[in-house]
Design a protein around this motif. Structure first.
Motif, PDB file in Angstrom:
ATOM      1  N   VAL A   4       1.129  -9.180  -7.545  1.00 42.80           N
ATOM      2  CA  VAL A   4       0.976  -8.004  -7.136  1.00 42.80           C
ATOM      3  C   VAL A   4      -0.179  -7.507  -6.952  1.00 42.80           C
ATOM      4  O   VAL A   4      -1.142  -7.838  -8.050  1.00 42.80           O
ATOM      5  CB  VAL A   4       2.346  -6.946  -8.354  1.00 42.80           C
ATOM      6  CG1 VAL A   4       1.980  -5.899  -7.697  1.00 42.80           C
ATOM      7  CG2 VAL A   4       3.915  -7.518  -8.646  1.00 42.80           C
ATOM      8  N   GLU A   5      -0.126  -6.879  -5.769  1.00 45.06           N
ATOM      9  CA  GLU A   5      -1.501  -6.062  -5.462  1.00 45.06           C
ATOM     10  C   GLU A   5      -1.406  -5.001  -4.691  1.00 45.06           C
ATOM     11  O   GLU A   5      -0.891  -4.566  -5.036  1.00 45.06           O
ATOM     12  CB  GLU A   5      -1.928  -6.735  -4.276  1.00 45.06           C
ATOM     13  CG  GLU A   5      -4.168  -6.426  -4.027  1.00 45.06           C
ATOM     14  CD  GLU A   5      -4.255  -7.412  -2.568  1.00 45.06           C
ATOM     15  OE1 GLU A   5      -5.170  -7.864  -3.798  1.00 45.06           O
ATOM     16  OE2 GLU A   5      -3.414  -7.158  -1.849  1.00 45.06           O
ATOM     17  N   VAL A   6      -2.228  -3.926  -5.111  1.00 45.19           N
ATOM     18  CA  VAL A   6      -2.176  -2.480  -4.661  1.00 45.19           C
ATOM     19  C   VAL A   6      -3.837  -1.991  -4.750  1.00 45.19           C
ATOM     20  O   VAL A   6      -5.317  -2.417  -5.249  1.00 45.19           O
ATOM     21  CB  VAL A   6      -2.155  -1.478  -5.916  1.00 45.19           C
ATOM     22  CG1 VAL A   6      -2.846  -1.621  -7.357  1.00 45.19           C
ATOM     23  CG2 VAL A   6      -2.355   0.082  -5.957  1.00 45.19           C
ATOM     24  N   GLY A   7      -3.946  -1.342  -3.784  1.00 46.55           N
ATOM     25  CA  GLY A   7      -5.462  -1.515  -3.210  1.00 46.55           C
ATOM     26  C   GLY A   7      -5.737   0.533  -3.490  1.00 46.55           C
ATOM     27  O   GLY A   7      -4.958   1.221  -3.437  1.00 46.55           O
ATOM     28  N   PHE A   8      -6.733   0.907  -3.272  1.00 44.10           N
ATOM     29  CA  PHE A   8      -7.696   2.065  -3.803  1.00 44.10           C
ATOM     30  C   PHE A   8      -8.767   2.655  -2.861  1.00 44.10           C
ATOM     31  O   PHE A   8      -9.647   1.698  -2.537  1.00 44.10           O
ATOM     32  CB  PHE A   8      -7.460   2.018  -5.605  1.00 44.10           C
ATOM     33  CG  PHE A   8      -9.073   0.858  -5.956  1.00 44.10           C
ATOM     34  CD1 PHE A   8      -8.443  -0.338  -6.309  1.00 44.10           C
ATOM     35  CD2 PHE A   8     -10.231   1.401  -5.703  1.00 44.10           C
ATOM     36  CE1 PHE A   8      -9.799  -1.258  -6.653  1.00 44.10           C
ATOM     37  CE2 PHE A   8     -11.171   0.702  -6.350  1.00 44.10           C
ATOM     38  CZ  PHE A   8     -10.768  -0.829  -6.517  1.00 44.10           C
ATOM     39  N   SER A   9      -9.063   3.638  -3.091  1.00 45.28           N
ATOM     40  CA  SER A   9     -10.395   4.127  -1.769  1.00 45.28           C
ATOM     41  C   SER A   9     -10.394   5.164  -2.806  1.00 45.28           C
ATOM     42  O   SER A   9     -10.132   6.354  -3.739  1.00 45.28           O
ATOM     43  CB  SER A   9     -10.329   4.158  -0.396  1.00 45.28           C
ATOM     44  OG  SER A   9      -8.945   5.288  -1.083  1.00 45.28           O
ATOM     45  N   VAL A  39       1.120  -2.805 -12.552  1.00 44.34           N
ATOM     46  CA  VAL A  39      -0.407  -3.074 -11.884  1.00 44.34           C
ATOM     47  C   VAL A  39      -0.880  -1.501 -11.312  1.00 44.34           C
ATOM     48  O   VAL A  39      -2.101  -0.798 -11.113  1.00 44.34           O
ATOM     49  CB  VAL A  39      -0.228  -4.392 -10.109  1.00 44.34           C
ATOM     50  CG1 VAL A  39      -0.071  -3.818  -9.157  1.00 44.34           C
ATOM     51  CG2 VAL A  39      -2.189  -4.272 -10.622  1.00 44.34           C
ATOM     52  N   ASN A  40       0.083  -0.872 -11.016  1.00 39.51           N
ATOM     53  CA  ASN A  40       0.105   0.567 -10.554  1.00 39.51           C
ATOM     54  C   ASN A  40      -0.925   0.861 -12.115  1.00 39.51           C
ATOM     55  O   ASN A  40      -1.566   2.144 -11.290  1.00 39.51           O
ATOM     56  CB  ASN A  40       0.743   1.391 -10.307  1.00 39.51           C
ATOM     57  CG  ASN A  40       1.314   2.747  -9.868  1.00 39.51           C
ATOM     58  OD1 ASN A  40       0.464   2.203  -9.009  1.00 39.51           O
ATOM     59  ND2 ASN A  40       2.028   2.946  -9.567  1.00 39.51           N
ATOM     60  N   MET A  41       0.220   1.347 -12.627  1.00 41.47           N
ATOM     61  CA  MET A  41      -0.205   2.011 -14.630  1.00 41.47           C
ATOM     62  C   MET A  41      -2.265   1.275 -14.406  1.00 41.47           C
ATOM     63  O   MET A  41      -2.391   2.170 -15.045  1.00 41.47           O
ATOM     64  CB  MET A  41       0.553   2.665 -15.387  1.00 41.47           C
ATOM     65  CG  MET A  41       1.793   2.129 -15.333  1.00 41.47           C
ATOM     66  SD  MET A  41       2.795   2.747 -16.530  1.00 41.47           S
ATOM     67  CE  MET A  41       3.857   1.293 -16.368  1.00 41.47           C
ATOM     68  N   ASP A  48      -7.409   7.381  -4.734  1.00 39.10           N
ATOM     69  CA  ASP A  48      -6.532   7.306  -3.717  1.00 39.10           C
ATOM     70  C   ASP A  48      -5.804   5.640  -3.703  1.00 39.10           C
ATOM     71  O   ASP A  48      -6.301   4.840  -3.325  1.00 39.10           O
ATOM     72  CB  ASP A  48      -6.528   7.631  -2.595  1.00 39.10           C
ATOM     73  CG  ASP A  48      -6.543   9.253  -2.122  1.00 39.10           C
ATOM     74  OD1 ASP A  48      -6.332   9.444  -2.905  1.00 39.10           O
ATOM     75  OD2 ASP A  48      -7.968   9.445  -1.338  1.00 39.10           O
ATOM     76  N   LEU A  49      -4.547   6.050  -4.352  1.00 39.90           N
ATOM     77  CA  LEU A  49      -4.337   4.786  -5.265  1.00 39.90           C
ATOM     78  C   LEU A  49      -2.613   3.936  -4.054  1.00 39.90           C
ATOM     79  O   LEU A  49      -2.032   4.922  -3.257  1.00 39.90           O
ATOM     80  CB  LEU A  49      -3.573   5.030  -5.789  1.00 39.90           C
ATOM     81  CG  LEU A  49      -3.490   3.504  -7.026  1.00 39.90           C
ATOM     82  CD1 LEU A  49      -5.316   2.633  -7.009  1.00 39.90           C
ATOM     83  CD2 LEU A  49      -2.745   4.153  -8.129  1.00 39.90           C
ATOM     84  N   GLY A  50      -2.774   2.952  -3.533  1.00 36.78           N
ATOM     85  CA  GLY A  50      -1.712   2.511  -2.456  1.00 36.78           C
ATOM     86  C   GLY A  50      -0.426   2.032  -3.534  1.00 36.78           C
ATOM     87  O   GLY A  50      -0.575   2.236  -4.099  1.00 36.78           O
ATOM     88  N   ILE A  51      -0.245   1.776  -1.959  1.00 38.47           N
ATOM     89  CA  ILE A  51       1.686   1.672  -2.799  1.00 38.47           C
ATOM     90  C   ILE A  51       1.415  -0.070  -2.980  1.00 38.47           C
ATOM     91  O   ILE A  51       0.972  -0.919  -2.361  1.00 38.47           O
ATOM     92  CB  ILE A  51       2.798   1.855  -1.609  1.00 38.47           C
ATOM     93  CG1 ILE A  51       1.999   3.203  -1.669  1.00 38.47           C
ATOM     94  CG2 ILE A  51       4.016   1.205  -2.134  1.00 38.47           C
ATOM     95  CD1 ILE A  51       3.028   4.045  -1.746  1.00 38.47           C
ATOM     96  N   PRO A  52       2.144  -0.250  -4.398  1.00 34.49           N
ATOM     97  CA  PRO A  52       1.606  -1.826  -4.621  1.00 34.49           C
ATOM     98  C   PRO A  52       2.494  -2.560  -3.801  1.00 34.49           C
ATOM     99  O   PRO A  52       4.101  -1.901  -4.049  1.00 34.49           O
ATOM    100  CB  PRO A  52       2.787  -1.925  -6.251  1.00 34.49           C
ATOM    101  CG  PRO A  52       1.851  -0.361  -6.587  1.00 34.49           C
ATOM    102  CD  PRO A  52       2.817   0.492  -5.525  1.00 34.49           C
TER     103      PRO A  52
END
Lengths: 142, 156
Positions: free
Chosen positions: B48-53, B97-99, B115-119
């Motif tokens: 599971v991956e989540v992107g951020f910026s 992973v989100n938390m 800003d966090l993406g959707i996992p």
């Protein structure tokens, strides 16, 4: 008093965790409703009377902030207390939620005790599970 | 300096999330080489991956063995392992992973917005190829005689 509770989160797992946390906190729940995003939440709110809403922030289609803004525009819905539950912890974003009218903010990860305390605070429930109005004999009716 | 602070925050976040929400004590968390990470995974695994910026951009990737994922899912949902479905496990991994990512940013600096993406679920072969987007740090957390990985990739 038994409450109708709406849980808004795109994670079914998190909705279940929040539901279990509420039940464990001793709050008397009449009915749980669930929505995956703000749009679904608004649809649910059209058809049901809700006493409290717990919403995530980061969701597809309509996020928690947009949902809060929509609720505050609606005279029928703007008084329903909204608790934001989110992984977002930046001070500015939390302040933005509170400025928009959120009743409380629960940051994930949270302990069951933290969640219970915020819920009790917002609902005005004391440690015996009684609402302040019931305990004091006062009424919220005008 | 700030990157190092973010990575330290990630390490603290892993323990905090697993202990608070999953009731899982972490024995220790180490930074490991990519070879250890690659050696522990196979093509059939789902990650599971989540992107951020924000001040930094990149991704958090969670790699967790099936048996530990099953245990954690049951613990998270307050149920028993026999009742857990693949969908429960996927959603729990996404939430984990989100938390971890969101909590990392709070530990890093709660005055800074990310800003966090959707996992999303990603396949092992893509993870093995690396993020291809700059610097990677891989954490291995040990618990219950098992381990899980969190890979933090920061774009240049």
């Amino acid at each position: 008093m038994a409450y109708n509770v709406l849980i808004v989160d795109d994670s079914r797992a998190m909705r279940l965790v929040i539901k279990k946390t509420i039940l464990a906190s001793g709050i008397d729940v009449d009915e749980f409703y669930e929505a995956e995003n703000g749009i679904e939440a608004l649809t649910t709110l059209k058809n049901h009377r809700l006493d409290i809403i717990l919403t995530d922030f980061n969701m597809p289609r309509m996020d928690g902030m947009e949902l809060l803004q929509e609720l505050k525009k609606d005279d029928r819905l703007k008084t329903i207390p909204v608790i934001v539950t989110s992984v977002e912890g930046s001070r500015r974003r939390v302040d933005a939620f509170m400025a928009q009218g959120a009743a409380a903010y629960i940051k994930k990860p949270f302990t069951p005790e933290e969640a219970r305390d915020k819920l009790n605070y917002v609902l005005g429930v004391n440690s015996h599970g009684e609402t302040k109005t019931a305990a004091s004999g006062e009424s919220l009716d005008f | 300096m700030e990157k190092r602070k973010l990575l330290q925050a990630a390490k603290a976040s892993i323990s905090e999330v697993l202990e608070t929400m999953f009731f899982l004590p972490i024995d220790r968390t180490d930074i490991v080489e990519a070879i250890a990470f690659n050696g522990a995974i196979n093509d059939d695994m789902e990650f599971v991956e989540v992107g951020f910026s924000g001040m930094f951009s990149g991704t958090f990737l969670l790699v967790i063995p099936d048996d530990l994922a099953l245990f954690l899912t049951a613990s998270f949902l307050g149920s028993i392992e026999e009742k857990m479905l693949p969908a429960h496990i996927r959603e729990t991994k996404k939430e984990m992973v989100n938390m971890i990512a969101g909590n990392t940013f709070t530990h890093f600096n709660d005055q800074v917005e990310f800003d966090l993406g959707i996992p999303e679920i990603v396949h092992a072969r893509d993870a093995l190829n690396g993020s291809g987007r700059g610097e990677e740090t891989i954490y291995q957390s040990h618990t219950l005689e098992k381990f899980l990985f969190i890979r933090v990739a920061l774009e240049d």
